[in-house]
Design a protein around this motif. Structure first.
Motif, mmCIF file in Angstrom:
data_model
loop_
_atom_site.group_PDB
_atom_site.id
_atom_site.type_symbol
_atom_site.label_atom_id
_atom_site.label_comp_id
_atom_site.label_asym_id
_atom_site.label_seq_id
_atom_site.Cartn_x
_atom_site.Cartn_y
_atom_site.Cartn_z
ATOM 1 N N ILE A 20 1.083 -1.343 -0.128
ATOM 2 C CA ILE A 20 0.300 -0.350 -0.080
ATOM 3 C C ILE A 20 0.661 1.146 -0.026
ATOM 4 C CG2 ILE A 20 -2.112 1.557 1.260
ATOM 5 C CD1 ILE A 20 -2.338 -1.551 2.408
ATOM 6 N N SER A 21 2.425 1.029 1.116
ATOM 7 C CA SER A 21 2.806 2.113 0.574
ATOM 8 C C SER A 21 3.593 2.575 -0.638
ATOM 9 C CB SER A 21 3.816 2.128 1.732
ATOM 10 O OG SER A 21 5.049 2.677 2.480
ATOM 11 N N GLU A 22 3.620 1.478 -0.896
ATOM 12 C CA GLU A 22 4.393 1.780 -2.518
ATOM 13 C C GLU A 22 3.727 2.586 -3.621
ATOM 14 O OE1 GLU A 22 6.027 -1.817 -3.679
ATOM 15 O OE2 GLU A 22 7.428 -1.556 -1.932
ATOM 16 N N LYS A 23 2.498 2.962 -3.009
ATOM 17 C CA LYS A 23 0.982 3.224 -3.906
ATOM 18 C C LYS A 23 0.808 4.471 -3.944
ATOM 19 C CE LYS A 23 -0.796 -1.626 -5.194
ATOM 20 N NZ LYS A 23 0.050 -1.783 -6.209
ATOM 21 N N CYS A 24 1.303 4.914 -2.523
ATOM 22 C CA CYS A 24 0.565 6.298 -1.898
ATOM 23 C C CYS A 24 1.754 6.994 -3.115
ATOM 24 C CB CYS A 24 1.329 6.271 -0.829
ATOM 25 S SG CYS A 24 0.110 5.478 0.363
ATOM 26 N N LEU A 25 1.410 8.420 -3.024
ATOM 27 C CA LEU A 25 2.018 9.328 -3.929
ATOM 28 C C LEU A 25 3.016 10.712 -3.778
ATOM 29 C CD1 LEU A 25 -0.978 10.126 -6.314
ATOM 30 C CD2 LEU A 25 0.255 9.385 -7.246
ATOM 31 N N SER A 26 2.815 11.012 -1.977
ATOM 32 C CA SER A 26 3.537 11.409 -0.842
ATOM 33 C C SER A 26 3.348 11.254 0.185
ATOM 34 C CB SER A 26 2.596 12.956 -1.147
ATOM 35 O OG SER A 26 1.421 12.111 0.060
ATOM 36 N N PRO A 27 4.456 11.573 1.090
ATOM 37 C CA PRO A 27 5.033 11.039 2.448
ATOM 38 C C PRO A 27 3.939 11.066 3.458
ATOM 39 C CG PRO A 27 6.734 12.682 1.430
ATOM 40 C CD PRO A 27 5.450 12.615 0.624
ATOM 41 N N LEU A 28 3.150 11.804 2.676
ATOM 42 C CA LEU A 28 1.728 11.896 3.428
ATOM 43 C C LEU A 28 0.975 10.864 3.626
ATOM 44 C CD1 LEU A 28 0.401 14.808 1.597
ATOM 45 C CD2 LEU A 28 0.983 15.772 4.440
ATOM 46 N N GLY A 29 0.689 10.254 2.173
ATOM 47 C CA GLY A 29 -0.384 8.942 2.215
ATOM 48 C C GLY A 29 0.384 7.841 2.845
ATOM 49 N N LYS A 30 2.190 8.098 2.770
ATOM 50 C CA LYS A 30 2.813 6.871 3.400
ATOM 51 C C LYS A 30 2.307 7.271 5.376
ATOM 52 C CE LYS A 30 6.100 6.731 -0.135
ATOM 53 N NZ LYS A 30 7.158 5.983 -0.702
ATOM 54 N N ASP A 281 -5.089 10.265 -0.685
ATOM 55 C CA ASP A 281 -3.896 9.565 -0.934
ATOM 56 C C ASP A 281 -3.782 8.301 -0.884
ATOM 57 O OD1 ASP A 281 -1.721 8.611 -2.655
ATOM 58 O OD2 ASP A 281 -0.085 9.968 -0.791
ATOM 59 N N PHE A 282 -3.881 7.813 0.636
ATOM 60 C CA PHE A 282 -4.326 6.542 1.248
ATOM 61 C C PHE A 282 -5.235 5.571 0.910
ATOM 62 C CE2 PHE A 282 -6.579 4.470 5.256
ATOM 63 C CZ PHE A 282 -5.442 3.254 5.267
ATOM 64 N N ILE A 283 -6.427 6.432 0.627
ATOM 65 C CA ILE A 283 -7.874 5.362 0.232
ATOM 66 C C ILE A 283 -7.071 5.214 -0.823
ATOM 67 C CG2 ILE A 283 -9.760 5.351 -0.159
ATOM 68 C CD1 ILE A 283 -10.197 7.883 2.008
ATOM 69 N N ARG A 284 -6.662 6.171 -1.642
ATOM 70 C CA ARG A 284 -6.585 5.814 -3.554
ATOM 71 C C ARG A 284 -5.665 4.541 -3.516
ATOM 72 N NH1 ARG A 284 -2.096 7.265 -6.712
ATOM 73 N NH2 ARG A 284 -2.112 6.729 -8.244
ATOM 74 N N ALA A 285 -4.220 4.407 -2.260
ATOM 75 C CA ALA A 285 -3.406 3.246 -2.529
ATOM 76 C C ALA A 285 -4.217 2.686 -2.197
ATOM 77 C CB ALA A 285 -2.082 4.094 -1.452
ATOM 78 N N LYS A 286 -4.980 2.207 -1.337
ATOM 79 C CA LYS A 286 -6.004 1.175 -1.132
ATOM 80 C C LYS A 286 -6.733 0.492 -2.190
ATOM 81 C CE LYS A 286 -8.457 2.394 2.938
ATOM 82 N NZ LYS A 286 -8.861 2.414 3.821
ATOM 83 N N ALA A 287 -7.415 1.334 -2.725
ATOM 84 C CA ALA A 287 -7.417 1.330 -3.637
ATOM 85 C C ALA A 287 -7.479 0.680 -5.186
ATOM 86 C CB ALA A 287 -9.070 2.030 -4.416
#
Length: 822
Positions: A20-30, A281-287
């Protein structure tokens, strides 16, 4: 509650968190991924699942989601809290772009007031998020589209930059004059141009002539063959440039400090907006992960429950996907009547994978992640998930493998309840089998008494017997193909499984006398019982396959029946509509006929038997009769055509018969007609013609062809096909658009050999002409000037180039060639 502390590592959730972390766009989502928490609240889990499921719909939909600039500027915002600090140009540019992204996201979920809300959960999440359009507009007044301070940011800055431009122009003119004079005296090569060293414009000169030009030596080349001299006539002007640059920097800092004073009171609200960006960003990575592992949002019940169909371990799925291998899905059910599942079967048969699949998917679900299983599955919520798997022996804590298992069992007994999911691998192993089995059975009794749920793997016979004799506990077996001697990795619930110890020993190659001796020691009863278990499992597999086939056939029959019923209903409705329409038309025809006859009688009476008038009236009536009869003929013609269509459908079902070609008719062709061969596109002119052969001219080429292969082509048809042949496909347009987006207006050929550089420039100029570029730059360096001359020789021969020249001295001079196109 989750137990033990390394629960995530045991079931593999740490790897899911990494995906999931690898799919985040920024440190915010990570950062948000690192804070994923297990929850037992139905409302919280349902909301997180709904948000992720809605984002899956967004990613798979037609509308593009604004995800361009997920930039973390929290450090910069926290840094400017003290007075006197300021955001630099890059930080201000990042703030502007990220605020625009937040604004675009909120507008994505609130497109128009009257529009239906497509994503209610995400829309609610974006409901009260502060946006700052006025602040972004003010930043646009300061920065240009590249993130640099505009000349118009202040009157002082505009005045400074005007003076800088004038001073630089004066320096350039003086240098050019000195350079021409030095070239005339032979002190400097013809192709030499001024260059920059340490922010000052200088002239490159050979060391032998450095004293011929009065000025300051600033630098020399690495080879020592060139020195860079600043003529004394431009020293003062260069000094003035340095002063102006310092003034420019001070003015920029003043502008940024003043603007930062506007931003500082808004920092708390802006940080709140970045919390929203992190969540998106987090929800997008989960999706994205859900799409990758084919996960869905299952039906969620607010009670302990497992009723899964075709569940798949996500990490195993991704691993096998890389190897082009499939994963055997898991069907498992735990409910109030059958809470504890005792799985037995051969080693390496998939018992531990089954247990880990249950643990990982349930944990992912209660962390708000979509999970890979079938849509008809039902999921529940557990308050506690405890796991005992692997070797936990510890030299530091003086724990053996069995002692660590017992320590875990002590915690399980003390803390388990009716909302607990227990996952125990190799229950009771690690000590003497008799006492180990007895302790395991006593613990199983306690878990059953506590109404706990669980998946437990074992080889002990007494636990299998306990499951058969007690309510709330059920046996399960991992299936094994006794003929192929390989595991099937399928779970069958309802009967215990055999360990297939004798069969596996034979497969490995253990001596037959050793196997026979071991069988005698165990006794025939045990061996027979193991065979009976294997036979039961085999028979169950057979009948389950039969039942599955019957179900598939029934489903197919139901689908066919439903389709035929639907088609029949459609035909009946069309038939009723046709009959209704026909009746209405018949009534209209009868009414028109009656009216026409009455009018005819009246007109004959009024004409008082005048022959000419009577004849005309009768003719009108006859015409009306003809019209009616033609309508009837049309109806019969339609009926005839429908019958023909039915006959054609029947003929399609029968083998095709060879058709007889019609004889060639020379009357349809004339010398000079445009003709072509049937099935071809090239058009020619008919020169000669007889019954069997014709001579056609295709341009300058004459060709003889059979007359029955010819077809006549009109001039209009030729024009139409010519236009069609020049049609540019959507794919070609898309490719050109993609090339325009990716085309760079500059190429660097420094370091290449002459032929390599010319080849690279050839491709570059071709792409520039295709993409309608107006102006491009070729970086070739100064050096000896050979590369520059080769490139310019090529450019001179290329049509479509308006001019080519050296770049401005401030931006590279003779080391760069600027090409402009017509």
């Amino acid at each position: 509650m989750i137990y033990p502390e390394n629960f995530e590592q045991k079931i593999g959730f740490d790897k899911v968190r990494q995906l999931i972390s690898e799919k985040c766009l920024s440190p915010l989502g990570k950062e948000r991924v690192e804070n994923i928490l297990f929850s037992a609240e139905n409302a919280v889990i349902a909301e997180q699942l709904e948000q992720t499921d809605e984002f899956v719909s967004i990613l798979q939909g037609d509308r593009e989601f604004p995800a361009n600039y997920f930039i973390d500027v929290r450090y910069s915002l926290n840094r400017i809290r003290p007075e006197g600090t300021y955001l630099d140009e890059k930080e201000l540019f990042d703030l502007k772009r990220s605020l625009e992204t937040i604004h675009d996201i909120t507008r994505f979920f609130h497109p128009e007031k009257d529009t239906e809300t497509l994503y209610p959960s995400l829309t609610a999440l974006a409901g009260n998020i502060p946006i700052f359009p006025q602040l972004v507009q003010k930043i646009d007044g300061i920065l240009d589209k590249y993130g640099k301070i505009k000349d118009q940011a202040s009157s002082g800055l505009m005045q400074i930059r005007k003076e800088m431009a004038a001073t630089l122009g004066s320096i350039s003119r003086n240098l050019q004059q000195i350079l021409r004079s030095a070239q005339a005296e032979g002190l400097v090569d013809k192709d030499v141009t001024p260059t920059m060293r340490d922010g000052r414009l200088v002239i490159p000169v050979a060391p032998a002539f450095k004293r011929k030009i009065r000025g300051i030596v600033h630098d020399e080349s690495a080879s020592g063959k060139t020195v860079f001299i600043e003529p004394e006539t431009v020293v003062e002007a260069n000094n003035r440039m340095r002063e102006l640059e310092s003034q420019e920097r001070r003015e920029i800092i003043r502008i940024l400090t003043e603007f930062t004073g506007i931003v500082r009171p808004l920092v708390p609200d802006i940080l709140q907006s970045y919390v929203f960006m992190a969540e998106i960003d987090f929800i997008r990575a989960k999706a994205l992960l859900a799409i990758q592992i084919h996960a869905i949002k299952p039906v969620l019940k607010d009670k302990p429950l497992l009723d899964w169909s075709k569940a798949v371990h996500p990490l195993l799925f991704l691993s096998h996907q890389k190897q082009n291998k499939s994963v055997e899905p898991l069907d498992i059910s735990l409910n109030e009547n059958e809470r504890l599942l005792i799985i037995s079967g051969p080693n390496a048969g998939g018992k531990s994978v089954c247990l880990k699949t249950v643990g990982l998917l349930q944990y992912m679900l209660q962390c708000g992640l979509l999970i890979p299983l079938h849509e008809r599955s039902y999921t529940g919520i557990f308050e506690h998930i405890f796991i005992d798997i692997g070797d936990e022996q510890s030299i530091e804590n003086d724990l053996s493998t069995y002692s660590s298992h017992l320590t875990n069992m002590k915690f399980f007994v003390k803390n388990s309840n009716a909302r607990t999911l227990l996952l125990v691998d190799e229950f009771g192993s690690g000590t003497e089998p008799t006492i180990g089995g007895a302790i395991a059975e006593a613990l199983l009794e306690r878990f059953n008494r506590n109404k706990s749920f669980g998946v437990i793997t074992t080889h002990y016979q007494n636990l299998k017997h306990y499951a058969e004799d007690n309510e709330g506990v059920i046996n399960g077996a991992m299936l094994y193909d006794r003929h192929l001697m390989q595991p099937l990795f399928k779970l069958s619930i309802g009967n215990p499984g055999s360990s297939f110890a004798v069969e596996i020993a034979r497969k490995i190659g253990l001596p037959e006398d050793v196997i026979a001796e071991a069988s005698e020691k165990v006794g025939t009863d045990y061996i027979e019982m193991d065979k009976y278990l294997q036979d039961i499992v085999r028979d169950k597999r057979y009948w389950e396959n039969k039942r599955q086939n019957v179900r598939q056939q029934e489903k197919r029959l139901e689908e066919l029946t439903a389709r035929y019923e639907q088609d029949l209903d459609t035909v009946n409705s069309q038939r009723k509509e046709i009959i209704k329409k026909a009746k209405a038309e018949a009534e209209k025809i009868v009414a028109d006929a009656n009216a026409r006859i009455e009018n005819t009688i009246r007109e004959i009476k009024e004409a008082q038997a005048e022959k000419e008038r009577t004849k005309a009236v009768r003719q009108n009536l006859n015409e009306f009769k003809t019209q009616i009869s033609s309508t009837a003929e049309d109806d019969s013609r339609i009926t005839h055509k429908m019958n023909k269509l039915r006959e054609r459908q029947e003929r399609k079902k029968q083998p095709k018969k060879t058709s007889v070609k019609p004889a060639f008719d020379p009357a349809t062709f004339a010398i000079g007609d445009n003709v072509r061969l049937k099935g071809q596109q090239t058009v020619g002119t008919l020169l000669e013609l007889n019954q069997k052969q014709a001579v056609i001219a295709f341009g300058m080429i004459k060709s003889t062809a059979k007359t029955d292969q010819l077809e006549k082509v009109s001039k209009g048809q030729i024009k139409k096909e010519t236009r069609a042949s020049t049609f540019i496909s959507n794919q070609t347009s898309d490719n050109m658009y993609e090339k325009k987006l990716n085309f760079k207006l500059e190429i660097d050929v420094r370091g290449m050999r002459g032929d390599e550089a010319v080849q690279a420039v050839t491709y570059f100029i071709d792409d520039a002409i295709q993409t309608n570029a107006g102006r491009v730059r070729i970086l070739h360096g100064t050096g000896t000037g050979i590369l520059r001359q080769l490139i310019r020789d090529y450019l001179h021969a290329v049509p479509g180039i308006k001019r080519y020249q050296d770049e401005h001295v401030q931006f590279g001079g003779a080391g760069i060639t600027v090409v402009e196109f017509e």
